[in-house]
Design an enzyme around this catalytic site. Structure first.
Site, PDB file in Angstrom:
ATOM      1  N   ALA A 143      52.799  25.302  43.562  1.00 24.75           N
ATOM      2  CA  ALA A 143      52.580  24.043  44.293  1.00 24.75           C
ATOM      3  C   ALA A 143      51.126  23.584  44.215  1.00 24.75           C
ATOM      4  O   ALA A 143      50.851  22.399  44.020  1.00 24.75           O
ATOM      5  CB  ALA A 143      53.000  24.225  45.747  1.00 24.75           C
ATOM      6  N   LYS A 165      64.787  36.246  38.232  1.00 23.95           N
ATOM      7  CA  LYS A 165      63.633  36.588  37.400  1.00 23.95           C
ATOM      8  C   LYS A 165      62.608  37.394  38.201  1.00 23.95           C
ATOM      9  O   LYS A 165      61.784  38.106  37.630  1.00 23.95           O
ATOM     10  CB  LYS A 165      62.976  35.350  36.798  1.00 23.95           C
TER      11      LYS A 165
END
Lengths: 260, 260
Positions: free
Chosen positions: A136, A187
């Site tokens: 972000a 993942k």
């Protein structure tokens, strides 16, 4: 376009700034009225995205009905573990706008993906997901970033693509929402292994082997669950893994990585 | 097994130590009689693999005929740009043993892959290649490492696998020698781009996008040339790229990356 972003974390804030910058009327929803006031008054998110200015044109609310009635498109950047509670608050006010999950993780207990939690709470509404290597704070600093937008709803990946795309943020599209959401979640198992590899003092050879052969395993698991194996070789699988893994994972991150 | 390694660089030296440790009779060939003497006397390779002991059981020679007549299997760890000259010296003494290219790169001018240079000089001899994320100094330190062994010669990938495999060094096999050799060479274009991305001050998002979408482009180029696209998603493509790219590429490395 009128767009709502649910979730006042770093990613929700970065998305709302991005959408506002792209010229959309944007509303950011915070679960906490006090924190919504801080965001509105300070025009920054000191807890989750410090040092980044939130433009005045981004509307900020803590009202679920205001948020749900505003958006013709709704992004949910609420952590997957809180989605169910948030969506229950929003259920009565939802007017049918597509809901795009932007959070990575599986719901503890049910093992549902974010978009599945949406369907579980709201019924057969149009759902999508975005995922990919997208810290972000880097998106907020306008560093070049790519994500993949996925949905089985015809046209929705392209709608999301048009909403988010600009010269620093590039959106690819996919119909494999299962693979895209799974990739962002599972993942992290390999990312944690990469952190363990660092902790053991292993080198670049070991980490590259882990990430590459680990992605083969993610693709096999994904395929067994019904996703397309090639999705895991995209931005939401190995792409995201490259961002998460080699920068080092510490024990403090592990809970976050596992539960989203 | 009797095995020859051509090339006294870091990789050739690490391979000969690995093969010797696996119990093979191993001979390391240096182009330079003076440097061969240094290797033999000091039992180390001060220029290319400092700090690593070369066991006394590794034979060291600078005689092309001795080297070529010794090995039942021959690894060439000679940089691709010097292979043609070296192989010409060795041509008369070659007794038909398979030659496995362990160097990454394309020959300047001809754009031939290493195994193609072998065929161009020696004719229709059995050829193979190994490639993957395998920094020599890490292999020499016995850090866990994986490579892929490729050949269209039936049984040769498995022969190479048996010769090199141990509990710290794991060899996968492939019949796509073109993809494996191309991956090790052309991935460097993307690795250089990753270095440029660092230089421009971009972040993890950008680099992950570059490596992931860059590998898509490598796979497309490879497929157009006749290789299998999935090979580039393996150890010799994105696997090697992960090792080369994110650790940072500086301008000094660029020439080396481009020409092997």
């Amino acid at each position: 376009m009128k767009i709502t972003v649910l979730g006042d974390g770093g990613w929700g804030t970065a998305l709302s700034i991005l959408l506002d910058g792209n010229g959309h009327e944007t509303m950011l929803w915070s679960v906490d009225p006090d924190y919504a006031r801080i965001l509105r008054e300070r025009r920054s998110n000191p807890k989750f995205l410090p040092g980044v200015r939130i433009p005045k044109t981004v509307r900020i609310t803590s009202s679920p009905s205001e948020a749900m009635e505003f958006g013709e498109l709704i992004f949910s950047a609420v952590p997957v573990q809180y989605m169910r509670a948030v969506l229950k608050q929003c259920r009565r006010s939802h007017r049918g706008a597509p809901i795009v999950n932007a959070a990575k993780g599986l719901e503890i207990g049910t093992l549902l993906r974010g978009s599945e939690v949406v369907r579980d709470v709201l019924g057969e509404v149009p759902v999508g997901a975005i995922s990919g290597p997208s810290h972000a704070e880097e998106v907020a600093r306008r560093l070049p970033t790519t994500v993949v937008a996925a949905s089985q709803v015809r046209g929705l990946p392209e709608t999301v693509q048009r909403a988010l795309n600009n010269d620093r943020f590039r959106v690819y599209t996919s119909s494999d929402i299962m693979g895209v959401e799974l990739g962002g979640a599972i993942k992290n198992v390999i990312a944690i292994a990469a952190g363990i590899s660092d902790g053991l003092g292993f080198g670049d050879n070991t980490k590259a082997a882990l990430l590459t052969r680990g992605t083969v395993e993610l693709a096999r698991l994904g395929a067994a669950l019904g996703a397309r194996p090639e999705t895991f070789w995209g931005l939401s699988g190995i792409g995201d893994l490259i961002t998460t893994g080699p920068t080092g994972t510490n024990v403090m991150d592990i809970h976050l990585l596992l539960v989203g």
